[in-house]
Design a protein around this motif. Structure first.
Motif, PDB file in Angstrom:
ATOM      1  N   PHE A 202       1.865   8.019  17.731  1.00  0.00           N
ATOM      2  CA  PHE A 202       2.296   7.816  16.348  1.00  0.00           C
ATOM      3  C   PHE A 202       3.198   6.608  16.212  1.00  0.00           C
ATOM      4  CE2 PHE A 202       0.758  12.157  16.049  1.00  0.00           C
ATOM      5  CZ  PHE A 202       0.028  12.064  14.881  1.00  0.00           C
ATOM      6  N   GLY A 203       3.901   6.297  17.297  1.00  0.00           N
ATOM      7  CA  GLY A 203       4.706   5.083  17.289  1.00  0.00           C
ATOM      8  C   GLY A 203       3.842   3.861  17.145  1.00  0.00           C
ATOM      9  N   VAL A 204       2.788   3.817  17.953  1.00  0.00           N
ATOM     10  CA  VAL A 204       1.862   2.689  17.850  1.00  0.00           C
ATOM     11  C   VAL A 204       1.296   2.634  16.438  1.00  0.00           C
ATOM     12  CG1 VAL A 204      -0.397   1.845  18.588  1.00  0.00           C
ATOM     13  CG2 VAL A 204       1.273   2.617  20.286  1.00  0.00           C
ATOM     14  N   PHE A 205       0.991   3.799  15.911  1.00  0.00           N
ATOM     15  CA  PHE A 205       0.464   3.848  14.544  1.00  0.00           C
ATOM     16  C   PHE A 205       1.446   3.203  13.568  1.00  0.00           C
ATOM     17  CE2 PHE A 205       0.413   5.677  10.378  1.00  0.00           C
ATOM     18  CZ  PHE A 205      -0.921   5.571  10.020  1.00  0.00           C
ATOM     19  N   LEU A 206       2.730   3.638  13.696  1.00  0.00           N
ATOM     20  CA  LEU A 206       3.727   3.134  12.749  1.00  0.00           C
ATOM     21  C   LEU A 206       3.921   1.632  12.930  1.00  0.00           C
ATOM     22  CD1 LEU A 206       5.819   3.782  10.575  1.00  0.00           C
ATOM     23  CD2 LEU A 206       7.490   4.130  12.395  1.00  0.00           C
ATOM     24  N   GLY A 207       3.895   1.199  14.187  1.00  0.00           N
ATOM     25  CA  GLY A 207       4.089  -0.232  14.421  1.00  0.00           C
ATOM     26  C   GLY A 207       2.944  -1.061  13.898  1.00  0.00           C
ATOM     27  N   GLY A 208       1.763  -0.506  13.910  1.00  0.00           N
ATOM     28  CA  GLY A 208       0.587  -1.301  13.569  1.00  0.00           C
ATOM     29  C   GLY A 208       0.053  -1.080  12.180  1.00  0.00           C
ATOM     30  N   TYR A 209       0.291   0.115  11.614  1.00  0.00           N
ATOM     31  CA  TYR A 209      -0.363   0.411  10.349  1.00  0.00           C
ATOM     32  C   TYR A 209       0.110  -0.514   9.231  1.00  0.00           C
ATOM     33  CZ  TYR A 209       2.784   2.525   6.912  1.00  0.00           C
ATOM     34  OH  TYR A 209       3.713   2.712   5.930  1.00  0.00           O
ATOM     35  N   THR A 210       1.363  -1.006   9.373  1.00  0.00           N
ATOM     36  CA  THR A 210       1.872  -1.884   8.316  1.00  0.00           C
ATOM     37  C   THR A 210       0.992  -3.124   8.188  1.00  0.00           C
ATOM     38  OG1 THR A 210       3.391  -2.757   9.948  1.00  0.00           O
ATOM     39  CG2 THR A 210       4.234  -1.086   8.431  1.00  0.00           C
ATOM     40  N   GLY A 211       0.544  -3.617   9.343  1.00  0.00           N
ATOM     41  CA  GLY A 211      -0.375  -4.753   9.316  1.00  0.00           C
ATOM     42  C   GLY A 211      -1.703  -4.357   8.702  1.00  0.00           C
ATOM     43  N   VAL A 212      -2.159  -3.163   9.053  1.00  0.00           N
ATOM     44  CA  VAL A 212      -3.415  -2.678   8.484  1.00  0.00           C
ATOM     45  C   VAL A 212      -3.267  -2.524   6.971  1.00  0.00           C
ATOM     46  CG1 VAL A 212      -5.136  -0.843   8.545  1.00  0.00           C
ATOM     47  CG2 VAL A 212      -3.901  -1.470  10.639  1.00  0.00           C
ATOM     48  N   LEU A 213      -2.110  -2.010   6.584  1.00  0.00           N
ATOM     49  CA  LEU A 213      -1.819  -1.815   5.160  1.00  0.00           C
ATOM     50  C   LEU A 213      -2.014  -3.115   4.388  1.00  0.00           C
ATOM     51  CD1 LEU A 213      -0.246   0.375   3.202  1.00  0.00           C
ATOM     52  CD2 LEU A 213       1.603  -1.249   3.468  1.00  0.00           C
ATOM     53  N   LEU A 214      -1.482  -4.195   4.956  1.00  0.00           N
ATOM     54  CA  LEU A 214      -1.617  -5.474   4.262  1.00  0.00           C
ATOM     55  C   LEU A 214      -3.064  -5.970   4.299  1.00  0.00           C
ATOM     56  CD1 LEU A 214       1.600  -7.458   5.292  1.00  0.00           C
ATOM     57  CD2 LEU A 214       1.208  -6.016   3.303  1.00  0.00           C
ATOM     58  N   THR A 215      -3.728  -5.696   5.392  1.00  0.00           N
ATOM     59  CA  THR A 215      -5.095  -6.195   5.528  1.00  0.00           C
ATOM     60  C   THR A 215      -6.047  -5.476   4.574  1.00  0.00           C
ATOM     61  OG1 THR A 215      -4.564  -6.482   7.845  1.00  0.00           O
ATOM     62  CG2 THR A 215      -6.855  -6.786   7.225  1.00  0.00           C
ATOM     63  N   VAL A 216      -5.764  -4.208   4.322  1.00  0.00           N
ATOM     64  CA  VAL A 216      -6.653  -3.443   3.457  1.00  0.00           C
ATOM     65  C   VAL A 216      -6.252  -3.687   1.996  1.00  0.00           C
ATOM     66  CG1 VAL A 216      -7.603  -1.159   2.993  1.00  0.00           C
ATOM     67  CG2 VAL A 216      -6.979  -1.797   5.295  1.00  0.00           C
ATOM     68  N   THR A 217      -6.273  -4.970   1.627  1.00  0.00           N
ATOM     69  CA  THR A 217      -5.986  -5.363   0.252  1.00  0.00           C
ATOM     70  C   THR A 217      -6.952  -6.488  -0.097  1.00  0.00           C
ATOM     71  OG1 THR A 217      -4.455  -7.124   0.843  1.00  0.00           O
ATOM     72  CG2 THR A 217      -3.518  -4.916   0.541  1.00  0.00           C
ATOM     73  N   SER A 218      -6.758  -7.054  -1.264  1.00  0.00           N
ATOM     74  CA  SER A 218      -7.583  -8.184  -1.664  1.00  0.00           C
ATOM     75  C   SER A 218      -6.807  -9.494  -1.657  1.00  0.00           C
ATOM     76  CB  SER A 218      -8.153  -7.938  -3.066  1.00  0.00           C
ATOM     77  OG  SER A 218      -9.086  -6.882  -3.003  1.00  0.00           O
ATOM     78  N   ILE A 219      -5.611  -9.458  -1.085  1.00  0.00           N
ATOM     79  CA  ILE A 219      -4.816 -10.687  -1.018  1.00  0.00           C
ATOM     80  C   ILE A 219      -5.375 -11.534   0.135  1.00  0.00           C
ATOM     81  CG2 ILE A 219      -2.513 -11.652  -0.764  1.00  0.00           C
ATOM     82  CD1 ILE A 219      -2.774  -9.852  -3.223  1.00  0.00           C
TER      83      ILE A 219
ATOM     84  N   ASN C 192       2.830   7.512  -8.837  1.00  0.00           N
ATOM     85  CA  ASN C 192       4.253   7.292  -8.614  1.00  0.00           C
ATOM     86  C   ASN C 192       4.594   5.817  -8.460  1.00  0.00           C
ATOM     87  OD1 ASN C 192       3.442   6.621  -6.066  1.00  0.00           O
ATOM     88  ND2 ASN C 192       4.346   8.401  -5.053  1.00  0.00           N
ATOM     89  N   GLY C 193       3.638   4.969  -8.827  1.00  0.00           N
ATOM     90  CA  GLY C 193       3.951   3.540  -8.893  1.00  0.00           C
ATOM     91  C   GLY C 193       4.146   2.863  -7.559  1.00  0.00           C
ATOM     92  N   CYS C 194       3.367   3.259  -6.529  1.00  0.00           N
ATOM     93  CA  CYS C 194       3.564   2.641  -5.217  1.00  0.00           C
ATOM     94  C   CYS C 194       3.078   1.211  -5.209  1.00  0.00           C
ATOM     95  CB  CYS C 194       2.862   3.446  -4.131  1.00  0.00           C
ATOM     96  SG  CYS C 194       1.059   3.227  -4.096  1.00  0.00           S
ATOM     97  N   GLY C 195       2.152   0.860  -6.119  1.00  0.00           N
ATOM     98  CA  GLY C 195       1.722  -0.524  -6.229  1.00  0.00           C
ATOM     99  C   GLY C 195       0.628  -0.928  -5.262  1.00  0.00           C
ATOM    100  N   TYR C 196       0.145   0.007  -4.455  1.00  0.00           N
ATOM    101  CA  TYR C 196      -0.870  -0.380  -3.477  1.00  0.00           C
ATOM    102  C   TYR C 196      -2.202  -0.704  -4.154  1.00  0.00           C
ATOM    103  CZ  TYR C 196      -3.055  -0.546   1.136  1.00  0.00           C
ATOM    104  OH  TYR C 196      -3.691  -0.958   2.269  1.00  0.00           O
ATOM    105  N   CYS C 197      -2.493   0.002  -5.233  1.00  0.00           N
ATOM    106  CA  CYS C 197      -3.738  -0.278  -5.953  1.00  0.00           C
ATOM    107  C   CYS C 197      -3.742  -1.705  -6.499  1.00  0.00           C
ATOM    108  CB  CYS C 197      -3.918   0.717  -7.100  1.00  0.00           C
ATOM    109  SG  CYS C 197      -2.481   0.850  -8.177  1.00  0.00           S
ATOM    110  N   VAL C 198      -2.540  -2.193  -6.855  1.00  0.00           N
ATOM    111  CA  VAL C 198      -2.434  -3.515  -7.470  1.00  0.00           C
ATOM    112  C   VAL C 198      -2.973  -4.596  -6.520  1.00  0.00           C
ATOM    113  CG1 VAL C 198      -0.827  -5.217  -8.399  1.00  0.00           C
ATOM    114  CG2 VAL C 198      -0.480  -2.799  -8.881  1.00  0.00           C
ATOM    115  N   VAL C 199      -2.586  -4.475  -5.237  1.00  0.00           N
ATOM    116  CA  VAL C 199      -3.068  -5.481  -4.290  1.00  0.00           C
ATOM    117  C   VAL C 199      -4.461  -5.169  -3.769  1.00  0.00           C
ATOM    118  CG1 VAL C 199      -0.943  -6.517  -3.502  1.00  0.00           C
ATOM    119  CG2 VAL C 199      -1.662  -4.319  -2.551  1.00  0.00           C
ATOM    120  N   ALA C 200      -4.878  -3.923  -3.952  1.00  0.00           N
ATOM    121  CA  ALA C 200      -6.217  -3.575  -3.473  1.00  0.00           C
ATOM    122  C   ALA C 200      -7.290  -4.127  -4.408  1.00  0.00           C
ATOM    123  CB  ALA C 200      -6.351  -2.056  -3.365  1.00  0.00           C
TER     124      ALA C 200
END
Lengths: 383, 880, 335, 188
Positions: A202-219, C192-200
């Motif tokens: 879960f540590g690895v998850f926490l360390g890495g998911y933030t990057g995944v979080l950003l990647t799973v966007t349209s930015i 709850n306004g997390c804003g993740y949908c906005v960037v998705a």
């Protein structure tokens, strides 16, 4: 030149003329040859993309209005990413030390587990504060969605918090910090090694998911390359190694342990550099928001505080120190001396920590610049 | 709209927007239809999908142009050149609809030998009196007539004095070259327009012409409309489905307010206001403006005065055609107004009606106000301080009043002129005497009543809720004011007060409206009943006479029931039939049948939807084509049948020919679709009724950058110039200080000067600021930056606007010279939630001769970058 | 609740129970409603007259506040983008060729008044009119294009109601759902306004109302109206049928037909956007007919589906973490 | 066309199933289930758009004595339920905090409005009308012709008003009081 035609239709070059019209506010095209700066050359070299304002201006957009919304995230998320990385990395490092370390390395585990919990504590408040409706935070627990890194992150953070908390308590019980009563006795009976493996996952998850979080966007700057997770997890490792190393150098630790940490730190940084370069190369044009030098782009901060000052410089210093260390015969005899403090390593570690923070900061902020760049967003979506 | 009235008989759109879907070609000129009438324009879009060609001719590339098949960029004020050349083309190439033209228009009529054309007099017709600036003697324009006063004709159209031949000569120099040099339109593009029209007119196909204030707001507006109508007549498009001329009107009930007129020169149903002109000069000079119908006097009855009802009827009625019915209409109106006090003995109270003594039109009244001659003013839902031409003068005029009453929903510019100025200009209330009463008005949803829309359709509105606070309907305001005035004058025996005292004035609501807290609201249905008409007395079969009052009287079924004996009362004869029986308010009927929708509302006259629809059939009464059939003669039933209410005597057979000495409707043949005209024909050439000539001739706008290429006469000789006014300085031809043509228009997002939109955040967000549209070339020439500020200046005033530099505006080549045009919306003022300069501060007050409408669509100005100094630190506008 | 009946003792407990149920209410996931036919928009830009009725009708029905007025000068578009309180947005794209009127060579600079030189003869009084060029005889036929060459493109933008909606996939609370009509809807009692949908969102659509309730908002496709079988407000208001509402399958067939119609009339640049399954691997329930490339309208031609990034990126995390873990292990194991 | 990530998902149906965890069922909330248009039980009043002259039919929805929604009337053959932006904004035209709903009075040379009652204002206006009319009324021209008019009072407005209102304006002002300058937007 007499033109006998009634009207001459000035057609070509349509694109250019059209650009003139629709983008007159960008003061047309700048055909002036541009002397590229060092940072710009670095950006071109690392990303493999040299900005070409003329051809970019020919790309169609709608008045250069952004094609995706700007992220809402700012300092809370930056600090959350940084602290979360430290919490995760520290836990994993502590666990490795627990599982595979020598006796003298126990201190790494001890410091690591405590550091992990301490770094973790501000995370939930930071996350909640970032919400539009903080009081509705609990709604996050309404669903469990594999596809949503945010959802998984909440569950992961929750679980990891559990592990980190229990582990720290166990450690504290061992260390007698909680006093001696039936509860601590019970806790101290729990073998750390049992917690270390699932906790580390879960540590690895926490360390890495933030990057995944950003990647799973349209930015574009976040999502084009799929290396952001790797980059963040590598940074989580290197920063937390640095953090533990800093703490140990302050409170004092066996030189041998510190030497191990130095080597780990060196290796981690090397991996982080690899990840970063891979990220930049695969992000290509979209990385412009991170490495470019136009207003709002993060280049100047990125190159100095992160890439240069926070990664390459400490790595070079570490390399030099390690080379110097290996040439100098190690005082294996000084095994008996338990502690060593301070030293060049402290500087290196602090630089790494700084780099880790600025990595999060520049990457998150680059998201803003990237979302504002309609041309790159639309280019990114041509596939 | 006397352009249409004089030409066709009635001053209303001949068709309706929904009929546009039947068109094969739609020419939109003088209108920004997509922006000003988006929902009406939906029909154009449908027609386009069905294959119709949409052509937009306009100085300004608007949203209308954007969706047209062809946009033609033209110079503001050059419309008659463009249309005249089309007329020339049709005549010269004999591609006009011959059978239609010969039978339904006055093309074969012979004109008097002493008539002289603009070709003969270099821009003037015969009969012009330079001293008064009017056509004081129009006799030479008339037909050659037989012993019964009926016109002589030449059906072969060969006689050089026949209308067609006169037109040929008149338009001979309106050539494609002229279009190119004067309108700035290439001859190829112009030819495309003509060809599209010609291809899409005739037996099988029809084209529609749409216009709006882009034409009317010119110093020769009536003649432009005439030119367009002539074109449509030559193409045979009038009175037929998918054809006609669609006058697009801009206010919910602007048609209604001319039908039941709040206009100085009209009584209800287009009867003129009785007139006693002040001066002894020839009468035509001070003839009232003829807002929508055109004057109709029979040329052979000349009366100098209208002191008695008979004199009035002699002047305004006609021997021939429908207007022979005037006596029953005017007597029924007088009965409606003065009730029992109106008797045959006292001329039905005719003398109580005030006689106009000159031009009392809006702008002239404003000047009278400025001179201190007007003491009191009612402004009900209108905003001259921003919405009328030469608005600066208008505001000055308001300050000369003793008192004024403003009825509106919001505190509009006209209500606030005494403490606020435009662009931060300081106004010192201590120097302004005008006493102001602001009466908050009810919104359209807060009262019941009728609107008459652009297609002459009356639609009733139900009331949703009471108005808020002290806001009340204008009906209530006028009704209560009338009651008070009657009380104030109750004891008067003075003859001049007897009209007021005898005025029937009882519209008390019989039952309170459900859910309403208002107890003193008058009953709008009762008013509508009076407008429709009712029986004052009825005689049953036993000869028993019953007297009625408004409340209990039986309704008049339609205007043919109106009588001259005082047994009927009717507020507006053309509306008769809207409320034919108790409980049957046809304006409130809402049944859509997907066809002609004859049971949705009520279209005057007599619910006819396409006017002059007799012309949809050939002279023999058969449809011109199966594709375009509308009404036709059914010999078996011996009546006109079809999809619409026939706009023709229902049983008059096509083969009916009047006796040589017949009068009234008997003089109208079975082949005369335009029976409102005495000769039953549409007037290509107007032998009477217009103040600036029987045929349209090109005159430059009052302010124009170029000399008139055709005639020595530069601009409309009969226009009302107000030259003596110091606040109406005009730009002389060739003045290098004012080189640019400016034209004004509406945006979809706002309404006129903004009283109904600038208080609404939703709409303000869509168009937050006044802007001027200029071409990149002009911007470069004057160093104006896109999105920056610019100042526009005329001798009347200066305003500031944001600069929208756009290729939609295009420099024109006019006679080898570049002419720049500027486009300017006019929705702003200093009140409301979105403020800005008042466009009307730029306009002048020269008026069109027939209708006294100002010229806001083509004038000159100068521009410079920057802002007005007074507004630089003005209100912290967001745009900074 | 109990003011008259005197159940005083019960009140605190009831209240607490109620409070608790209220707190937990969002966790109760209601049963999804029975599926209805998929509903969506077909926005046909070839019919748009840029009147912005859709923008106002949407504001009116949903009682959304006006945005701060800002004159942009970007053609007639002062709305600029979709947002938390703007769910329809009309774009204006000016594509106008510049035809420079020809002037005599000597006058090429700024031309001052008065200057009345002619290069075509204007007919003068008494002139022999036969000297003028012949008028064309009978018309040779006109084939006007469907749009004139100068174009002012207009498009009403709106939420795409993606079949695979990135915002819905991203939403960590389950606030965003596909409704029974397969429209994408933000449940305001949950968000709850997390804003993740906005960037998705790859389309610049969903936004958080930072000045208002702090929650995410976007076009609801008038979910409330749909429940009673009413048309969404914008589609109802649109005077020219540029916005069509209906069953997605039927709309897509209509769109194909319309495209064929336009292409027959020479609009070779016309194309459908989101009508096939290509975009986001399932297409858009709210799709468009465009008259130019998508980019002209700021539309991404083929945006990535963000959720597809989860696996490869996670793989990167795992590999990197494993390598680093091994290195750590290696060094710690070192003597 | 799809990116590699997707191919890998396709290659591993197990994995793709795993990824779908939490995405298959739509977690409806109570509010969503109970959603209903606010006009469901409202009273519908038929009206006509107050802006241009196309004459679009309006449906005004009233609940508890308040207008809650104004839309196009779908039955109208003129607009089939559609409206332009102004028509769509009729709600804000009528329900608007900026509306002046009190009678305001500005005395000569005063620098402020005073709030007055309608009764007071009507009485005052009637008196002003009488005074001005009596002062400016002309019965005959110099040559003896009867004209019975006053030019001392004028009226402007009507194109935005109802037929009935126009009728009463003309009747009272013209036939009753002898005012000749009665004008409206048709002249503009």
């Amino acid at each position: 030149m007499r033109d006998t035609q009634h009207e001459k239709t000035e057609r070509a070059p349509t694109d250019e003329a059209f650009i003139n019209k629709t983008h007159s506010h960008t003061s047309a095209i700048e055909p002036i040859p541009h002397q590229s700066t060092l940072l710009e050359r670095l950006a071109s070299l690392t990303t493999g993309y040299t900005p070409d304002s003329i051809s970019e201006l020919k790309e169609k957009t709608y008045f250069d209005y952004p094609a995706v919304k700007a992220p809402l995230w700012s300092w809370e998320i930056i600090w959350y990413f940084f602290m979360g990385g430290l919490a995760a990395g520290s836990y994993v490092l502590a666990s490795i030390a627990t599982l595979f370390g020598k006796k003298e390395d126990r201190i790494v585990a001890r410091v690591g587990y405590y550091a992990s919990l301490l770094a973790l504590l501000p995370c939930p408040p930071l996350l909640i504060k970032d919400l539009g409706r903080p009081e509705k935070f609990l709604n996050m627990l309404r669903v469990f969605k594999f596809k949503s890194p945010m959802s998984m992150g909440v569950w992961g953070l929750l679980t990891f918090s559990g592990f980190s908390g229990i582990t720290a308590m166990v450690q504290a019980s061992h260390d007698g910090l909680l006093g001696r009563w039936w509860g601590t006795r019970l806790l101290s009976r729990i073998p750390l090694k049992l917690l270390a493996i699932p906790g580390s996952i879960f540590g690895v998850f926490l360390g890495g998911y933030t990057g995944v979080l950003l990647t799973v966007t349209s930015i574009p700057v976040w999502s084009r390359s799929k290396m952001l997770g790797a980059l963040f997890v590598s940074s989580a490792f290197s920063t937390s190694t640095a953090l533990i190393s800093v703490i140990l150098r302050i409170i004092g630790a066996p030189a041998k342990t510190l030497y191990k940490l130095e080597k780990i730190e060196w290796a981690n940084m090397l991996i982080e550099i690899t990840c970063l370069l891979t990220y930049l190369r695969t992000a290509g044009r979209t990385a412009k928001a991170l490495v470019g030098s136009e207003p709002k782009e993060q280049g100047p901060t990125f190159w100095t505080m992160m890439f240069g000052g926070g990664l390459i410089l400490p790595w070079l210093l570490q390399t030099l120190m390690l080379i110097a260390g290996s040439k100098q015969p190690r005082q294996h005899t000084s095994q008996g001396q338990p502690t060593k403090r301070g030293g060049m390593g402290l500087l290196v570690s602090l630089l790494v920590l700084m780099g880790g923070y600025f990595l999060r900061r520049t990457v998150v902020n680059a998201g803003h610049a990237s979302s504002a760049d309609a041309r790159t967003t639309l280019w990114n979506a041509r596939r | 709209m006397p352009g249409l009235g004089t030409t066709l008989g009635r001053g209303g759109a001949t068709s309706f927007p929904q009929d546009l879907v039947n068109s094969d070609c739609i020419l939109i000129m003088g209108s920004n239809m997509a922006e000003a009438h988006p929902v009406g324009f939906a029909n154009v879009m449908k027609a386009k999908d069905r294959g119709a060609k949409i052509i937009h001719v306009d100085p300004h590339f608007s949203r209308t142009s954007a969706v047209s098949n062809l946009y033609v960029s033209t110079r503001a004020g050059s419309d008659i050149v463009f249309l005249g050349a089309i007329i020339h083309y049709l005549l010269e190439n004999q591609v006009y609809f011959h059978d239609y033209v010969v039978n339904y228009t006055n093309a074969p009529m012979l004109i008097r030998e002493d008539f002289q054309d603009t070709e003969d007099l270099n821009g003037l017709f015969s009969g012009f009196d330079p001293a008064s600036g009017t056509y004081s003697n129009q006799e030479s324009w008339d037909y050659q007539r037989d012993e019964y006063d009926k016109p002589l004709t030449d059906p072969t159209l060969q006689n050089p004095q026949c209308v067609l031949q006169i037109m040929k000569r008149h338009f001979a120099r309106y050539t494609p070259e002229l279009v190119e040099s004067e309108c700035g339109v290439s001859r190829e593009e112009w030819l495309q327009v003509v060809q599209a029209l010609v291809e899409n007119s005739g037996r099988e196909r029809t084209s529609t012409l749409c216009y709006a204030v882009g034409w009317t707001q010119q110093s020769k507006g009536v003649q432009i409309i005439r030119a367009g109508s002539i074109m449509q007549l030559l193409l045979g498009n009038m009175g037929r489905p998918g054809g006609g001329v669609l006058a697009l009107r801009g206010h919910a009930s602007i048609q209604g307010s001319t039908d039941v007129p709040t206009l100085y020169d009209l009584l209800a149903g287009y009867m003129p206001q009785p007139a006693e002109m002040l001066s002894t000069k020839p009468e035509s000079q001070h003839e009232p403006t003829s807002t929508t119908w055109g004057a109709r006097q029979d040329k052979h009855v000349h009366k100098n005065t209208q002191q008695t009802l008979q004199e009035y009827i002699d002047v305004t009625g006609q021997k021939l055609g429908w207007w022979s019915n005037v006596p029953s209409y005017i007597i029924s109106l007088l009965k409606a107004w003065y009730g029992d006090a109106a008797t045959a003995d006292n001329d039905w109270g005719y003398h109580w009606i005030p006689k106009i003594t000159g031009d009392h039109s809006h702008i002239n009244t404003s000047y009278a106000m400025l001179d201190g001659k007007v003491k009191g003013y009612f402004l009900l839902g209108q905003n001259p301080a921003a919405g009328s031409t030469n608005a600066r003068m208008q505001r000055k005029a308001l300050a000369q009043l003793d008192w004024m009453v403003v009825g509106d929903l919001y505190e509009v510019e006209s209500a606030a002129f005494w403490y606020k100025g435009t662009n931060g200009e300081k106004v010192d209330p201590a120097t302004l005497k005008t006493e102001v009463f602001f009466m908050p008005a009810a919104a359209s949803t807060e009262k019941e009543g009728t609107f008459t829309n652009t297609q002459r359709l009356l639609q009733w509105r139900d009331k949703a809720i009471d108005p808020p606070g002290d806001a009340r309907s204008d009906l209530w305001l006028i009704y209560q004011l009338g009651k008070r005035l009657k009380k104030l004058y109750a004891d008067s025996t003075a003859p001049r007060d007897q009209g007021l005292l005898n005025l029937t004035w009882d519209y008390e609501m019989e039952e309170p409206q459900p859910d309403s807290h208002l107890t003193d609201e008058p009953d709008a249905q009762l008013v509508l009943k009076e407008v429709n008409g009712y029986y004052v007395t009825q005689t049953n079969s036993d000869g028993q006479v019953t007297q009625y009052d408004l409340h209990n009287a039986p309704h008049v079924p339609t205007f043919t029931a109106l009588k001259t004996d005082g047994s009927t009362a009717c507020g507006s004869w053309i509306y008769s039939g809207v409320y034919p029986e108790p409980g049957r308010n046809r304006a409130a009927s809402r049944i859509s049948d997907g066809k002609m929708n004859l049971d949705w509302g009520f279209a005057w006259p007599a619910n006819r939807r396409i006017l002059y629809n007799r012309a949809s059939a050939d002279p023999a009464g058969k449809p011109w084509s199966e594709r375009k059939k509308h009404i036709w003669w059914d010999a078996e039933q011996h009546k006109w049948v079809g999809n619409d209410i026939p706009d023709f005597p229902p049983d008059k057979a096509p083969d009916y020919r009047p006796a040589p000495d017949s009068t009234g409707m008997d003089a109208i043949a079975g082949t005369d679709p335009f029976f409102m005209k005495p000769d039953g024909r549409a007037w290509l050439y107007a032998p009477t009724g217009l103040k600036d000539g029987p045929l349209p001739a090109h005159y430059e706008a009052i302010e124009s950058p170029v000399q008139n290429a055709l005639y020595k006469q530069q601009s409309n000789p009969a226009a009302k110039y107000h030259r003596d006014r110091k606040d109406n300085v005009l730009i002389e031809l060739g003045d290098p200080n004012y080189p640019f043509v400016i034209t004004t228009y509406r945006l979809t997002e706002h309404h006129v000067s903004g009283p109904m939109t600038r208080w609404m955040p939703w709409l303000n967000a869509l168009q937050p600021s006044l802007f001027a549209e200029i071409s990149p070339e002009l911007a470069q020439e004057r160093n104006i930056v896109d999105k920056g500020w610019m100042v526009l200046r005329t001798p009347r005033g200066e305003i500031e606007a944001r600069a929208m530099v756009t290729r939609r505006l295009r420099p024109l080549r006019i006679r080898g010279r570049i002419v720049h045009q500027i486009g300017l919306p006019f929705h702003w003022g200093f009140q409301g939630k979105s403020t800005g300069s008042i466009t009307n501060d730029l306009t002048h007050s020269v008026l069109e001769p027939n209708v006294s409408i100002e010229e806001a669509k083509a004038f000159l100005c100068d521009i410079r970058p920057g802002r007005l100094s007074s507004s630089e630190h003005n209100v912290g506008r967001k745009e900074h | 609740m109990s003011d008259h009946n005197g159940q005083v003792s019960a009140t605190p407990i009831t209240e607490r129970v109620q409070q608790l149920t209220q707190l937990l209410a969002p966790f109760k996931k209601e049963k999804p409603l029975p599926e209805q036919p998929k509903m969506g928009f077909f926005t046909d830009t070839s019919l748009c007259i840029g009147c912005k009725a859709c923008e106002i009708a949407c504001k009116q029905w949903n009682q959304l506040p006006a945005t701060t007025p800002e004159w942009t000068g970007t053609s007639y578009d002062n709305t600029q983008s979709l947002g938390a309180t703007t769910w329809r947005h009309v774009q204006f794209i000016e594509q106008i060729e510049r035809r420079i009127p020809h002037v005599n060579a000597s006058d090429e600079k700024v031309l001052k008044l008065p200057l009345f030189e002619m290069d075509t003869p204007v007919p003068q009084m008494g002139m022999d009119l036969s000297a003028l060029p012949e008028l064309a005889g009978t018309p040779t036929g006109t084939a006007l294009p469907f749009f004139s060459t100068d174009r002012w493109l207009m498009r009403s933008d709106v939420c795409k109601h993606c079949a695979n909606a990135p915002c819905q996939e991203a939403c960590p609370t389950g606030a965003i759902i596909h409704t029974e009509f397969d429209t994408v809807y933000v449940q305001q009692d949950i968000c709850n306004g997390c804003g993740y949908c906005v960037v998705a969102c790859p389309f610049d659509v969903i936004a958080r109302d930072s000045e208002g309730d702090g929650q995410a908002h976007k076009c609801t496709l008038c979910y409330d109206r749909l429940k009673d079988g009413m048309k969404p407000a914008c589609a109802k208001a649109c005077p020219t049928d540029s916005i069509q509402f209906g069953e997605v399958e039927q709309l897509k067939r209509d769109a194909q037909e319309r495209l064929g119609f336009l292409q027959e009339r020479g609009l070779t640049d016309a194309r459908l956007y989101g009508a096939d399954d290509k975009i986001l691997e399932g297409g858009l329930n709210s799709f468009f007919l465009l008259l130019d490339e998508p980019e002209t309208y700021n539309l991404p031609s083929n945006p990535a589906r963000p959720s597809n990034h989860v696996l490869p990126t996670s793989l990167g995390v795992i590999v990197t973490a494993a390598v680093m873990g091994l290195i750590g292990t290696f060094f710690f194991k070192q003597e | 066309m799809h990116e590699p990530a997707n191919r890998s998902v396709r290659a591993l149906p197990m994995l793709s199933n795993l990824m779908e965890i939490g995405s298959r069922v739509q977690p409806f909330s109570k509010e969503s289930r109970e959603k209903a248009p606010r006009i469901r039980d409202a009273k519908v009043v038929h009206s006509v758009c107050p802006y241009c002259a196309v004459g679009c039919g309006l449906n005004v929805y009233v609940k508890n004595g308040k207008v809650i929604d104004i839309e196009g009337n779908p039955d109208s053959f003129i607009n089939h339920g559609t409206l332009c932006p102004k028509g769509s904004a009729t709600f804000q035209y009528t329900v608007n905090a900026s509306r002046t709903t009190q009678v305001l009075y500005r005395a000569p040379y005063s620098d402020h409005w005073e709030v007055k009652s309608s009764e007071w204002a009507l009485d005052q206006i009637a008196q002003r009308v009488k005074k001005t009319r009596d002062e400016t009324f002309v019965e005959r021209l110099d040559d003896g012709r009867v004209i019975n008019q006053t030019q001392g009072i004028a009226s402007l407005g009507g194109a935005t008003l109802d037929i009935e209102e126009n009728y009463l304006i003309k009747k009272l002002f013209n036939a009753g009081l002898g005012i000749v300058s009665i004008e409206n937007q048709a002249r503009i």
